[in-house]
Write a protein that holds these residues in place. Structure first.
Motif, short mmCIF file in Angstrom:
data_model
loop_
_atom_site.label_atom_id
_atom_site.label_comp_id
_atom_site.label_asym_id
_atom_site.label_seq_id
_atom_site.Cartn_x
_atom_site.Cartn_y
_atom_site.Cartn_z
N VAL A 178 60.22 33.33 27.92
CA VAL A 178 60.07 32.51 29.13
C VAL A 178 59.85 33.41 30.35
N LYS A 179 60.59 34.50 30.40
CA LYS A 179 60.47 35.42 31.53
C LYS A 179 59.08 36.06 31.57
N PHE A 180 58.57 36.42 30.39
CA PHE A 180 57.22 37.00 30.32
C PHE A 180 56.19 36.00 30.84
N GLY A 181 56.35 34.72 30.45
CA GLY A 181 55.40 33.71 30.93
C GLY A 181 55.45 33.55 32.44
N GLU A 182 56.66 33.53 33.00
CA GLU A 182 56.79 33.41 34.46
C GLU A 182 56.19 34.61 35.18
N LEU A 183 56.47 35.82 34.65
CA LEU A 183 55.94 37.03 35.27
C LEU A 183 54.42 37.09 35.18
N GLU A 184 53.87 36.66 34.04
CA GLU A 184 52.42 36.67 33.88
C GLU A 184 51.77 35.69 34.85
N ALA A 185 52.34 34.48 34.93
CA ALA A 185 51.78 33.48 35.85
C ALA A 185 51.87 33.96 37.29
N GLU A 186 52.99 34.58 37.66
CA GLU A 186 53.16 35.07 39.03
C GLU A 186 52.16 36.18 39.34
N LEU A 187 51.98 37.10 38.37
CA LEU A 187 51.03 38.20 38.58
C LEU A 187 49.60 37.69 38.67
N MET A 188 49.25 36.74 37.82
CA MET A 188 47.89 36.21 37.85
C MET A 188 47.62 35.47 39.16
N GLU A 189 48.63 34.74 39.65
CA GLU A 189 48.47 34.05 40.94
C GLU A 189 48.32 35.06 42.08
N MET A 190 49.14 36.12 42.03
CA MET A 190 49.02 37.17 43.04
C MET A 190 47.65 37.84 42.99
N ASN A 191 47.16 38.12 41.78
CA ASN A 191 45.85 38.75 41.65
C ASN A 191 44.74 37.85 42.19
N SER A 192 44.85 36.53 41.88
CA SER A 192 43.84 35.59 42.35
C SER A 192 43.85 35.50 43.88
N ASN A 193 45.04 35.37 44.44
CA ASN A 193 45.13 35.29 45.91
C ASN A 193 44.66 36.59 46.57
N SER A 194 45.04 37.70 45.95
CA SER A 194 44.62 38.99 46.52
C SER A 194 43.11 39.15 46.48
N GLU A 195 42.48 38.72 45.37
CA GLU A 195 41.03 38.80 45.28
C GLU A 195 40.35 37.92 46.32
N LYS A 196 40.88 36.71 46.53
CA LYS A 196 40.28 35.82 47.53
C LYS A 196 40.43 36.39 48.94
N LEU A 197 41.64 36.88 49.25
CA LEU A 197 41.87 37.46 50.57
C LEU A 197 41.02 38.71 50.79
N GLN A 198 40.91 39.53 49.73
CA GLN A 198 40.12 40.77 49.86
C GLN A 198 38.65 40.44 50.04
N ARG A 199 38.19 39.41 49.34
CA ARG A 199 36.79 39.01 49.50
C ARG A 199 36.53 38.49 50.91
N ALA A 200 37.44 37.66 51.41
CA ALA A 200 37.28 37.15 52.78
C ALA A 200 37.33 38.30 53.78
N HIS A 201 38.20 39.26 53.55
CA HIS A 201 38.30 40.42 54.43
C HIS A 201 37.00 41.21 54.43
N ASN A 202 36.43 41.44 53.25
CA ASN A 202 35.18 42.19 53.16
C ASN A 202 34.02 41.43 53.81
N GLU A 203 34.02 40.09 53.65
CA GLU A 203 32.97 39.29 54.29
C GLU A 203 33.07 39.37 55.82
N LEU A 204 34.30 39.32 56.33
CA LEU A 204 34.48 39.43 57.78
C LEU A 204 34.08 40.81 58.29
N LEU A 205 34.34 41.84 57.48
CA LEU A 205 33.91 43.18 57.89
C LEU A 205 32.39 43.25 58.00
N GLU A 206 31.69 42.67 57.01
CA GLU A 206 30.23 42.65 57.06
C GLU A 206 29.75 41.80 58.25
#
Length: 826
Positions: free
Chosen positions: A114-142
């Motif tokens: 159960v703990k592995f599932g929670e950690l995986e879901a949390e990490l995947m959500e963090m990665n997804s949010n980080s990718e979206k924020l990083q993409r928006a940041h790069n677009e604003l830089l351009e």
């Protein structure tokens, strides 16, 4: 050789013979099966046999639940996948797993899943949010770059237009052309609704695509566009790929909707990122301010997210090794359970496997403990089975002896209870290496290097080393032994980087007069007692040094070779005696011992007698004419009374030993086979050590005919191999002399032609260069290449010349089920 382990539960290690083994059957209740396998894995002294070889993967007891999730095997596989995902994320973030995790025995597998599932879901959500924020940041830089570069372009164009307008107005007033009023009236009379309005498209494009982008635009619009590009000095992170690329900012002016649609399609085809732009200076400034504010907010948000993600990964890394080992244990337990067969009552599992005899009590204690801890009403049953199957070979080794045992096992694993050459390899292998490598200066360098590895072995054993370094670290105790023996033989050769020293006293030789110092040995006389240990230092540098050392090392090589081959033949006697094989004693050991010592044992005797008497006899002449003219008088080559008669006797014994090895044994084997089928005698299955004899014995239960021709041909090959091998193996030991001479001469060349030559120039710069070249040559050639060369030659002498006299090496290694092996595997 018996080594005390210091433990009370296990017997001392006996390296000469492998541990006595027994085939055991375990009947385990299903409710205590998991804990039983777990405790046996902790013990590490039981090798399971696969009782379901004929079954496919899905037919096995615990794998049959694969189709009905969640099965134990599939759950472990899923958890292992999540652990690999965690490891990938930690690697990307630069977080290393903790080398010393907290050990907790109360971790429940269900809670961990159960703990592995929670950690995986949390990490995947963090990665997804980080990718979206990083993409928006790069677009604003351009976008910010577009606003800056395009704003500069519009500002410069507007300034140019204003300056040109002022200049044009001044000219009109001064010149007073008669056409001016008409032109001005024509311009003012144009209808504003009919004026041409230009549209614009701005954005960024990769610099390597800029030229092609411009050509395609020109062709597609037939030149009806105006393109302006500005180079971005620093590489820009692309919002889509996330990689840094060099880009240009572009601004396009066009007229018409059709042209606009073409431009937009071309921009999409070239991967150009478009951004809106207004030509109003006030709006431009306001937009830049807004974009800068958003960039600052996004940067803060991204940093907070990365910090939170890093903290989460560090908390995972702190327990990663523990979790990984726990999942591996669970997976291995269920794989082992799949090797067991289920009882007809469907309530018990049946296991079979090998274990050492001394481990029976320990295994029974583990079974009892598993029954108690699992609250089972029925205990597991431990019973010894009788079998004709050959048991596995198990030697109890420690970190010192294991490397030497690996050298032997690389040739072949010893047959069950066969004499183990590893006992003698511990001494003979580093000693033969040192005979070829003898230099106590080089030996000290090797010893210092291995002492470093030994002192830091705890730290280095937990690290991942390269292939070569891993091999060197694994053989650190072998190299240490080789270094110590090299120091010993180097003191005998009296060589320290090829330089002699008067360590054990002054030289026994002195100059007859002052003119003899650089002349030859003719000018040296013995002035005191013989040098007490090793070669006299005054031998080095004389004209007779090379002939003297050649003769000495060649004769020592023959003596060492004959001694080691005799040791191998003597060990064949102990093998035959242990397995009660009298045929091998009388028709293999005795004739082989006679043949070898009638020729090369006699040669060794002549060498020792010549050393003791100081005779000038030619040993080559004696050995050659011992065969060609055995009855001729020896003359000045006679070393002792009765030598001629002894040579004739030894020659006759050598000739008799050949048919003695060849003829009787096949006939006696045939006789034993016939008597066995007539029920007149019985023999143990392991009473012989020849593979063909084993086959003939194994065939007895099938009442097959004895293949006399095969046995005779095998014995013929064995006899020819030994007779020819006695000559070739003795000659092979001369490599000890050859490599020792090569090592000494190379060391002397580096010392005289590099170090002394640089010293003779009386120049500090040349001396430093000479010392650097000398150190590099010594380390690269003598301490690395020569070490490897001498190691391989010593390995060959043990595998071929020594072990082929007695060692079969057709056994298989004892591979117990042990959790300690899990950490060593991927």
């Amino acid at each position: 050789m018996r080594v005390d382990t210091g433990g009370g539960c296990c017997p001392s290690m006996d390296l000469l013979r492998s541990e006595p083994m027994q085939l055991v059957q375990l009947i385990i209740p299903i409710e205590s099966a998991h804990k039983t396998i777990s405790y046996l894995g902790d013990l590490g002294l039981f090798q399971f046999k696969d009782l379901n070889v004929e079954k496919s993967t899905f037919q096995r007891t615990y794998a049959s639940q694969l189709l009905t999730y969640p099965s134990p095997v599939k759950r472990c596989g899923e958890m292992a996948r999540k652990l690999r995902f965690f490891k990938e994320q930690m690697t990307k973030s630069g977080v290393a797993p903790s080398p010393r995790p907290i050990t907790r025995a109360d971790i429940d597998l269900d809670d961990l899943e159960v703990k592995f599932g929670e950690l995986e879901a949390e990490l995947m959500e963090m990665n997804s949010n980080s990718e979206k924020l990083q993409r928006a940041h790069n677009e604003l830089l351009e976008y910010k770059l577009v606003l800056q570069k395009a704003g500069e372009f519009f500002y410069s164009v507007q300034n140019n237009a204003t300056a040109q307008q002022r200049k044009s107005g001044t000219l009109h007033i001064c010149e007073g052309s008669i056409d001016s009023p008409l032109l001005l009236e024509q311009e003012m009379s144009v209808d504003p609704s009919k004026q041409i309005k230009l549209g614009s498209v701005s954005g960024v494009i990769q610099r390597k695509k800029a030229m092609a982008f411009e050509r395609i635009l020109f062709r597609a619009t037939r030149g009806n566009v105006f393109l302006k590009q500005a180079v971005v000095e620093q590489p820009v992170v692309d919002p889509i790929s996330g990689e840094k690329v060099e880009k240009n900012v572009f601004v396009l002016f066009y007229s018409g909707e059709r042209v606009k649609s073409k431009i937009l399609k071309i921009c999409d085809a070239f991967g150009a990122n478009r951004y809106p732009f207004t030509d109003d200076l006030g709006n431009q400034f306001q937009t830049i301010t807004e974009v800068t504010g958003k960039l600052s907010e996004l940067k803060t948000t991204i940093d907070v997210g990365l910090m939170h993600r890093g903290n989460l990964l560090r908390s995972i890394g702190y327990q990663y090794e523990q979790w990984n080992l726990l999942v591996k244990k669970e997976k291995s337990i269920f794989h082992t359970l799949n090797m067991l067969s289920i009882d007809v009552t469907k309530k018990c599992l049946v296991a079979e496997g090998w274990c050492p005899v001394f481990a029976a009590k320990l295994i029974q204690d583990a079974l009892q403990r598993a029954t108690t801890d699992s609250n089972s009403q029925v205990g597991a049953i431990f019973q010894v089975l009788t079998t004709k199957e050959s048991p596995p070979t198990y030697f109890r080794t420690n970190k010192f002896t294991s490397a030497f045992q690996e050298i032997v096992d690389s040739y072949g694993v010893a047959k069950y209870r066969e004499a183990n050459p590893g006992v003698y390899t511990i001494i003979t292998f580093p000693f033969l290496f040192a005979v070829m490598f003898g230099d106590w200066g080089h030996g000290i360098c090797l010893l210092l290097a291995t002492c470093y590895l030994i002192l830091r072995e705890k730290k280095l054993s937990s690290q991942k080393l390269g292939d070569i370094m891993e091999m060197t670290f694994g053989g650190r105790y072998v190299i240490m032994s080789m270094a110590m023996f090299s120091i010993y033989t180097g003191l005998i050769y009296n060589e320290f980087f090829s330089v002699p020293f008067e360590i054990f006293g002054p030289s026994a030789y002195g100059c007859r007069d002052l003119s003899c110092r650089d002349a030859s040995t003719a000018g040296l006389v013995k002035v005191r007692d013989t040098y007490p240990f090793g070669v006299d230092p005054n031998w080095h540098g004389t004209r007779s040094e090379l002939p003297f050392l050649n003769s000495l090392k060649m004769k020592v090589s023959i003596l060492l070779g004959v001694a080691q081959m005799n040791l191998g033949i003597i060990l064949s006697y102990f093998n035959a005696k242990f397995f009660n094989n009298n045929l091998n004693i009388w028709y293999q050991f005795v004739p082989q011992l006679i043949f070898l010592n009638s020729l090369f044992g006699y040669l060794s005797l002549l060498i020792i007698v010549k050393w003791c008497t100081g005779s000038q006899a030619d040993l080559y002449h004696i050995m050659i004419y011992m065969f060609l003219s055995p009855t001729d008088d020896l003359g000045e080559n006679q070393l002792f009374p009765g030598q001629k008669f002894l040579q004739i006797v030894l020659l006759l014994l050598a000739f008799v030993a050949v048919p003695w090895m060849l003829v009787p044994k096949p006939f006696l084997l045939k006789k034993q086979h016939q008597e066995r089928h007539q029920g007149q005698s019985y023999a143990l299955l392991d009473s012989t050590d020849d593979s063909l004899e084993m086959e003939s014995h194994d065939d007895s239960h099938g009442h097959e005919e004895f293949e006399f021709s095969e046995v005779f041909v095998h014995q013929l090959i064995h006899t020819i191999e030994f007779v020819l091998g006695a000559v070739s193996n003795t000659a092979s030991y001369l490599r000890l002399w050859a490599l020792s001479l090569a090592h000494s001469e190379l060391s002397s060349v580096f010392y005289e032609k590099v170090l002394l030559l640089a010293w003779g120039f009386n120049n500090v710069f040349i001396l430093i260069i000479g010392i650097i070249v000398f150190i590099c040559a010594t380390v690269g050639v003598l301490l690395v290449m020569e070490t490897l060369s001498a190691f391989l030659h010593a390995l060959r002498l043990h595998w071929v010349e020594f072990q082929n006299k007695f060692y079969e090496g057709d056994g298989y290694k004892f591979c117990p089920y042990a959790f300690t092996f899990l950490s060593q595997k991927d």
